[in-house]
Design a protein around this motif. Sequence first.
Motif, mmCIF file in Angstrom:
data_model
loop_
_atom_site.group_PDB
_atom_site.id
_atom_site.type_symbol
_atom_site.label_atom_id
_atom_site.label_comp_id
_atom_site.label_asym_id
_atom_site.label_seq_id
_atom_site.Cartn_x
_atom_site.Cartn_y
_atom_site.Cartn_z
ATOM 1 N N LYS A 38 43.110 57.802 49.718
ATOM 2 C CA LYS A 38 44.791 58.109 48.684
ATOM 3 C C LYS A 38 43.853 58.425 47.229
ATOM 4 C CE LYS A 38 48.257 58.060 47.532
ATOM 5 N NZ LYS A 38 49.194 58.860 48.347
ATOM 6 N N VAL A 40 45.265 60.105 43.473
ATOM 7 C CA VAL A 40 46.087 59.485 42.158
ATOM 8 C C VAL A 40 46.486 61.380 42.295
ATOM 9 C CG1 VAL A 40 47.101 59.152 40.374
ATOM 10 C CG2 VAL A 40 45.851 57.693 41.814
ATOM 11 N N ASP A 44 40.124 61.959 43.209
ATOM 12 C CA ASP A 44 40.000 60.858 43.603
ATOM 13 C C ASP A 44 40.267 60.366 44.722
ATOM 14 O OD1 ASP A 44 38.906 61.238 40.897
ATOM 15 O OD2 ASP A 44 40.136 60.968 39.952
ATOM 16 N N ILE A 46 39.531 57.924 47.481
ATOM 17 C CA ILE A 46 39.193 56.366 48.227
ATOM 18 C C ILE A 46 39.414 56.553 49.330
ATOM 19 C CG2 ILE A 46 39.314 55.424 46.244
ATOM 20 C CD1 ILE A 46 41.622 53.705 46.743
ATOM 21 N N THR A 203 50.564 57.799 42.033
ATOM 22 C CA THR A 203 50.942 56.885 39.979
ATOM 23 C C THR A 203 51.956 55.713 41.195
ATOM 24 O OG1 THR A 203 53.128 57.930 39.781
ATOM 25 C CG2 THR A 203 51.182 58.851 39.269
ATOM 26 N N SER A 251 50.378 54.473 49.218
ATOM 27 C CA SER A 251 49.980 53.550 48.688
ATOM 28 C C SER A 251 50.880 52.415 48.763
ATOM 29 C CB SER A 251 49.988 54.337 47.032
ATOM 30 O OG SER A 251 49.342 55.277 47.006
ATOM 31 N N SER A 255 47.353 51.336 50.317
ATOM 32 C CA SER A 255 46.248 51.477 49.311
ATOM 33 C C SER A 255 45.575 49.822 48.917
ATOM 34 C CB SER A 255 46.550 51.958 47.617
ATOM 35 O OG SER A 255 45.851 52.099 46.724
ATOM 36 N N PRO A 256 44.116 50.124 49.004
ATOM 37 C CA PRO A 256 43.069 48.998 48.624
ATOM 38 C C PRO A 256 43.283 49.357 46.603
ATOM 39 C CG PRO A 256 41.558 50.850 48.741
ATOM 40 C CD PRO A 256 43.297 51.519 50.060
ATOM 41 N N ARG A 257 43.733 49.976 45.898
ATOM 42 C CA ARG A 257 43.740 49.569 44.399
ATOM 43 C C ARG A 257 45.234 48.837 43.893
ATOM 44 N NH1 ARG A 257 43.456 56.349 44.506
ATOM 45 N NH2 ARG A 257 41.784 56.512 43.617
ATOM 46 N N LEU A 258 46.118 48.369 44.660
ATOM 47 C CA LEU A 258 47.380 47.820 45.102
ATOM 48 C C LEU A 258 47.234 46.114 45.196
ATOM 49 C CD1 LEU A 258 49.850 49.501 46.532
ATOM 50 C CD2 LEU A 258 48.987 49.272 43.345
ATOM 51 N N ASP A 259 47.417 44.845 44.710
ATOM 52 C CA ASP A 259 46.672 43.477 45.195
ATOM 53 C C ASP A 259 48.155 43.240 45.985
ATOM 54 O OD1 ASP A 259 45.714 43.106 42.532
ATOM 55 O OD2 ASP A 259 46.849 42.817 41.097
ATOM 56 N N ASN A 261 50.200 44.863 50.065
ATOM 57 C CA ASN A 261 50.674 45.659 49.812
ATOM 58 C C ASN A 261 52.564 45.593 51.337
ATOM 59 O OD1 ASN A 261 47.154 47.047 50.893
ATOM 60 N ND2 ASN A 261 48.432 48.299 49.414
#
Length: 283
Positions: A38, A40, A44, A46, A203, A251, A255-259, A261
Amino acid sequence: AYEIVSRDWSSDVCSSDLLMLTKRLIACFDVIGGRVTKAVRFQDNIDVAPAEDLARSLYEDQIDEIVFYDITASSERRKIDLDTVRRVAEHVFVPFTVGGGIRNIDDMFEVLKAGAEKISVDSMAVRDPEIIRHGAEAFGRQCIVLSTQVQHVGVRPGIPSGYEVFIDGARTATGLDAIDWVRRGEDLGAGEIVVNSIDRDGTGAGYELDATRAVADAVNVPVIASGGAGTGDHIADGLTAGGAQAAIISSMLYSPRLDHNPSVRELKDALIARGVPMRPWVA
Protein backbone atom coordinates in the motif's frame (compact mmCIF):
# COMPACT_ATOMS: atom_id res chain seq x y z
CA ALA A 1 -8.00 -18.39 -32.04
CA TYR A 2 -8.47 -17.81 -28.34
CA GLU A 3 -11.01 -19.70 -26.28
CA ILE A 4 -11.64 -18.95 -22.64
CA VAL A 5 -14.03 -20.87 -20.42
CA SER A 6 -15.17 -18.45 -17.72
CA ARG A 7 -15.79 -19.67 -14.20
CA ASP A 8 -19.42 -19.72 -13.08
CA TRP A 9 -19.52 -17.29 -10.15
CA SER A 10 -23.11 -16.14 -10.71
CA SER A 11 -24.52 -18.22 -7.87
CA ASP A 12 -22.02 -16.63 -5.47
CA VAL A 13 -22.88 -13.07 -6.37
CA CYS A 14 -26.32 -12.59 -7.87
CA SER A 15 -28.18 -12.70 -11.14
CA SER A 16 -26.98 -10.66 -14.09
CA ASP A 17 -30.10 -8.49 -13.85
CA LEU A 18 -29.34 -7.60 -10.23
CA LEU A 19 -25.70 -6.88 -11.11
CA MET A 20 -26.91 -4.28 -13.59
CA LEU A 21 -28.87 -2.49 -10.86
CA THR A 22 -26.56 -2.66 -7.85
CA LYS A 23 -23.36 -0.76 -7.21
CA ARG A 24 -20.17 -2.71 -6.59
CA LEU A 25 -17.37 -2.66 -4.03
CA ILE A 26 -14.04 -3.68 -5.58
CA ALA A 27 -11.01 -4.51 -3.45
CA CYS A 28 -7.78 -3.36 -5.09
CA PHE A 29 -4.42 -5.06 -4.61
CA ASP A 30 -1.17 -3.36 -5.59
CA VAL A 31 1.10 -6.39 -5.79
CA ILE A 32 4.88 -6.64 -5.69
CA GLY A 33 6.50 -10.08 -5.61
CA GLY A 34 3.25 -11.83 -4.76
CA ARG A 35 2.47 -9.58 -1.80
CA VAL A 36 -0.07 -6.79 -1.45
CA THR A 37 1.46 -3.40 -0.71
CA LYS A 38 0.00 0.00 0.00
CA ALA A 39 1.29 3.41 -1.03
CA VAL A 40 0.29 7.06 -0.74
CA ARG A 41 0.23 8.89 -4.09
CA PHE A 42 2.12 5.95 -5.64
CA GLN A 43 5.08 6.28 -3.25
CA ASP A 44 6.44 4.64 -0.10
CA ASN A 45 4.79 1.24 -0.51
CA ILE A 46 4.50 -0.74 2.70
CA ASP A 47 4.04 -4.51 2.87
CA VAL A 48 0.60 -5.84 3.86
CA ALA A 49 0.09 -9.56 3.21
CA PRO A 50 0.37 -12.38 0.66
CA ALA A 51 -2.08 -11.63 -2.15
CA GLU A 52 -3.84 -14.99 -1.97
CA ASP A 53 -4.40 -14.74 1.80
CA LEU A 54 -5.93 -11.28 1.59
CA ALA A 55 -8.04 -12.31 -1.40
CA ARG A 56 -9.44 -15.29 0.49
CA SER A 57 -10.27 -13.14 3.51
CA LEU A 58 -12.09 -10.48 1.49
CA TYR A 59 -13.93 -13.06 -0.60
CA GLU A 60 -15.21 -14.66 2.60
CA ASP A 61 -16.33 -11.19 3.74
CA GLN A 62 -18.38 -10.96 0.50
CA ILE A 63 -16.48 -8.36 -1.49
CA ASP A 64 -18.14 -7.95 -4.90
CA GLU A 65 -14.99 -7.99 -7.04
CA ILE A 66 -11.20 -7.97 -6.80
CA VAL A 67 -8.70 -6.15 -8.98
CA PHE A 68 -5.00 -7.07 -8.95
CA TYR A 69 -2.30 -4.78 -10.33
CA ASP A 70 1.26 -6.04 -10.74
CA ILE A 71 2.45 -2.49 -10.20
CA THR A 72 6.07 -2.84 -11.28
CA ALA A 73 5.56 -5.04 -14.35
CA SER A 74 5.15 -2.18 -16.83
CA SER A 75 8.00 -0.04 -15.50
CA GLU A 76 10.28 -3.10 -15.39
CA ARG A 77 9.17 -4.11 -18.91
CA ARG A 78 8.38 -7.66 -17.81
CA LYS A 79 5.43 -10.02 -17.98
CA ILE A 80 2.83 -10.11 -15.26
CA ASP A 81 3.29 -12.46 -12.29
CA LEU A 82 1.07 -15.32 -13.47
CA ASP A 83 1.87 -17.55 -10.50
CA THR A 84 0.31 -15.03 -8.11
CA VAL A 85 -2.67 -14.57 -10.44
CA ARG A 86 -3.28 -18.33 -10.29
CA ARG A 87 -2.98 -18.48 -6.51
CA VAL A 88 -5.46 -15.63 -6.05
CA ALA A 89 -7.89 -17.12 -8.58
CA GLU A 90 -7.91 -20.40 -6.64
CA HIS A 91 -9.40 -18.63 -3.62
CA VAL A 92 -11.97 -16.22 -5.07
CA PHE A 93 -15.18 -16.80 -6.99
CA VAL A 94 -16.19 -13.25 -7.77
CA PRO A 95 -15.13 -11.25 -10.84
CA PHE A 96 -11.35 -10.90 -10.82
CA THR A 97 -9.58 -8.22 -12.88
CA VAL A 98 -5.83 -8.29 -13.51
CA GLY A 99 -3.49 -5.62 -14.85
CA GLY A 100 0.18 -4.76 -15.14
CA GLY A 101 2.61 -5.73 -17.86
CA ILE A 102 -0.12 -6.57 -20.38
CA ARG A 103 1.59 -5.94 -23.73
CA ASN A 104 -0.43 -7.87 -26.31
CA ILE A 105 -3.24 -10.35 -26.94
CA ASP A 106 -1.08 -13.31 -25.97
CA ASP A 107 -0.47 -11.76 -22.55
CA MET A 108 -4.22 -11.22 -22.14
CA PHE A 109 -4.89 -14.83 -23.05
CA GLU A 110 -2.35 -16.10 -20.50
CA VAL A 111 -3.92 -13.99 -17.73
CA LEU A 112 -7.43 -15.20 -18.57
CA LYS A 113 -6.19 -18.80 -18.60
CA ALA A 114 -4.67 -18.19 -15.17
CA GLY A 115 -8.13 -17.40 -13.78
CA ALA A 116 -8.94 -13.74 -14.39
CA GLU A 117 -12.28 -12.65 -15.83
CA LYS A 118 -11.19 -9.18 -16.93
CA ILE A 119 -8.02 -7.53 -18.19
CA SER A 120 -6.98 -4.03 -17.11
CA VAL A 121 -4.85 -2.01 -19.51
CA ASP A 122 -3.24 1.30 -18.66
CA SER A 123 0.27 2.32 -19.75
CA MET A 124 0.37 -0.03 -22.74
CA ALA A 125 -3.02 1.22 -23.92
CA VAL A 126 -1.61 4.75 -24.15
CA ARG A 127 1.46 3.51 -26.01
CA ASP A 128 -0.58 1.24 -28.31
CA PRO A 129 -4.32 2.09 -28.20
CA GLU A 130 -5.11 -0.71 -30.64
CA ILE A 131 -4.53 -3.20 -27.83
CA ILE A 132 -7.98 -2.17 -26.55
CA ARG A 133 -9.61 -2.98 -29.87
CA HIS A 134 -7.73 -6.24 -30.29
CA GLY A 135 -8.64 -7.38 -26.77
CA ALA A 136 -12.32 -6.51 -27.20
CA GLU A 137 -12.46 -8.31 -30.55
CA ALA A 138 -10.74 -11.42 -29.15
CA PHE A 139 -12.46 -11.73 -25.77
CA GLY A 140 -15.43 -9.33 -25.75
CA ARG A 141 -15.50 -5.76 -24.51
CA GLN A 142 -16.80 -6.94 -21.13
CA CYS A 143 -13.28 -8.31 -20.55
CA ILE A 144 -11.43 -5.06 -21.22
CA VAL A 145 -11.07 -2.44 -18.48
CA LEU A 146 -9.31 0.82 -19.29
CA SER A 147 -7.56 2.11 -16.19
CA THR A 148 -6.63 5.80 -16.22
CA GLN A 149 -4.34 7.59 -13.78
CA VAL A 150 -5.42 11.23 -13.82
CA GLN A 151 -4.02 14.34 -12.21
CA HIS A 152 -5.49 17.81 -11.98
CA VAL A 153 -3.11 20.11 -13.88
CA GLY A 154 -5.48 22.94 -14.70
CA VAL A 155 -7.02 23.86 -18.01
CA ARG A 156 -4.31 24.39 -20.60
CA PRO A 157 -3.74 23.86 -24.33
CA GLY A 158 -4.38 20.20 -25.10
CA ILE A 159 -5.92 19.57 -21.66
CA PRO A 160 -9.36 21.24 -21.87
CA SER A 161 -10.77 19.25 -18.95
CA GLY A 162 -7.91 20.21 -16.64
CA TYR A 163 -7.12 16.54 -16.00
CA GLU A 164 -4.10 14.90 -17.62
CA VAL A 165 -3.44 11.17 -18.05
CA PHE A 166 -0.23 9.77 -16.54
CA ILE A 167 1.31 6.31 -17.03
CA ASP A 168 4.12 4.15 -15.62
CA GLY A 169 2.81 4.28 -12.09
CA ALA A 170 1.97 8.00 -12.37
CA ARG A 171 5.58 8.85 -13.22
CA THR A 172 5.14 9.80 -16.89
CA ALA A 173 2.95 12.62 -18.20
CA THR A 174 1.29 11.84 -21.53
CA GLY A 175 -0.12 15.17 -22.65
CA LEU A 176 -3.49 13.41 -23.08
CA ASP A 177 -6.66 15.01 -21.82
CA ALA A 178 -8.45 12.53 -19.55
CA ILE A 179 -11.89 13.04 -21.10
CA ASP A 180 -10.61 12.78 -24.67
CA TRP A 181 -8.73 9.60 -23.74
CA VAL A 182 -11.61 7.77 -22.07
CA ARG A 183 -13.92 8.59 -24.97
CA ARG A 184 -11.37 7.14 -27.35
CA GLY A 185 -10.97 4.10 -25.11
CA GLU A 186 -14.70 3.47 -25.19
CA ASP A 187 -14.76 3.82 -28.97
CA LEU A 188 -11.94 1.28 -29.23
CA GLY A 189 -13.87 -1.24 -27.16
CA ALA A 190 -13.23 -0.73 -23.44
CA GLY A 191 -16.14 -2.14 -21.44
CA GLU A 192 -15.35 -0.29 -18.19
CA ILE A 193 -13.32 2.79 -17.25
CA VAL A 194 -11.38 3.21 -13.99
CA VAL A 195 -10.73 6.80 -12.92
CA ASN A 196 -7.87 6.82 -10.42
CA SER A 197 -6.90 10.17 -8.95
CA ILE A 198 -3.16 10.56 -8.47
CA ASP A 199 -3.79 13.50 -6.14
CA ARG A 200 -6.07 11.46 -3.86
CA ASP A 201 -4.51 7.98 -4.12
CA GLY A 202 -3.96 6.47 -0.68
CA THR A 203 -4.79 9.70 1.16
CA GLY A 204 -8.17 8.74 2.62
CA ALA A 205 -9.45 12.18 1.63
CA GLY A 206 -12.17 10.92 -0.69
CA TYR A 207 -12.48 10.37 -4.41
CA GLU A 208 -11.85 13.11 -6.95
CA LEU A 209 -15.55 13.58 -7.62
CA ASP A 210 -15.24 16.21 -10.34
CA ALA A 211 -12.99 14.00 -12.46
CA THR A 212 -15.12 10.92 -11.83
CA ARG A 213 -18.35 12.71 -12.74
CA ALA A 214 -16.78 14.25 -15.85
CA VAL A 215 -15.76 10.79 -17.09
CA ALA A 216 -19.13 9.25 -16.17
CA ASP A 217 -20.88 11.98 -18.16
CA ALA A 218 -18.56 11.49 -21.13
CA VAL A 219 -18.93 7.73 -21.69
CA ASN A 220 -21.69 5.14 -21.90
CA VAL A 221 -19.90 2.27 -20.16
CA PRO A 222 -19.61 1.70 -16.39
CA VAL A 223 -17.17 3.99 -14.59
CA ILE A 224 -15.24 2.90 -11.50
CA ALA A 225 -14.13 5.47 -8.91
CA SER A 226 -10.64 4.94 -7.53
CA GLY A 227 -8.12 6.69 -5.34
CA GLY A 228 -8.79 8.24 -1.96
CA ALA A 229 -11.66 6.46 -0.22
CA GLY A 230 -11.27 6.70 3.53
CA THR A 231 -14.83 6.45 4.85
CA GLY A 232 -18.16 4.96 3.93
CA ASP A 233 -19.37 8.46 3.09
CA HIS A 234 -16.57 8.80 0.53
CA ILE A 235 -17.71 5.60 -1.15
CA ALA A 236 -21.33 6.73 -1.14
CA ASP A 237 -20.33 10.06 -2.67
CA GLY A 238 -18.37 8.33 -5.44
CA LEU A 239 -21.33 6.09 -6.25
CA THR A 240 -23.86 8.93 -6.22
CA ALA A 241 -22.42 12.41 -6.82
CA GLY A 242 -19.49 10.95 -8.75
CA GLY A 243 -21.75 8.93 -11.01
CA ALA A 244 -19.67 5.75 -10.66
CA GLN A 245 -21.12 2.27 -10.96
CA ALA A 246 -18.44 0.78 -8.73
CA ALA A 247 -15.90 1.92 -6.15
CA ILE A 248 -12.38 0.64 -5.70
CA ILE A 249 -11.23 0.51 -2.09
CA SER A 250 -7.91 -0.57 -0.67
CA SER A 251 -6.34 1.34 2.24
CA MET A 252 -9.47 1.38 4.35
CA LEU A 253 -9.85 -2.39 4.01
CA TYR A 254 -6.37 -3.48 5.00
CA SER A 255 -3.80 -0.71 5.46
CA PRO A 256 -1.77 -1.17 8.65
CA ARG A 257 -1.47 2.62 8.79
CA LEU A 258 -5.10 2.81 9.99
CA ASP A 259 -6.36 2.19 13.51
CA HIS A 260 -9.48 0.45 12.19
CA ASN A 261 -10.13 -1.39 8.95
CA PRO A 262 -13.90 -1.71 8.43
CA SER A 263 -15.23 -5.00 7.18
CA VAL A 264 -17.03 -5.35 3.88
CA ARG A 265 -20.17 -6.04 5.90
CA GLU A 266 -19.84 -2.74 7.78
CA LEU A 267 -19.35 -0.83 4.55
CA LYS A 268 -22.28 -2.45 2.76
CA ASP A 269 -24.59 -1.91 5.71
CA ALA A 270 -23.61 1.77 5.85
CA LEU A 271 -24.09 2.24 2.11
CA ILE A 272 -27.48 0.55 2.11
CA ALA A 273 -28.51 2.78 5.05
CA ARG A 274 -27.68 5.78 2.84
CA GLY A 275 -29.90 4.44 0.08
CA VAL A 276 -27.12 3.19 -2.20
CA PRO A 277 -28.27 0.02 -4.00
CA MET A 278 -25.84 -2.72 -2.96
CA ARG A 279 -25.85 -6.49 -2.89
CA PRO A 280 -26.42 -7.02 0.85
CA TRP A 281 -24.11 -9.01 3.09
CA VAL A 282 -25.65 -12.44 3.68
CA ALA A 283 -25.06 -14.35 6.92
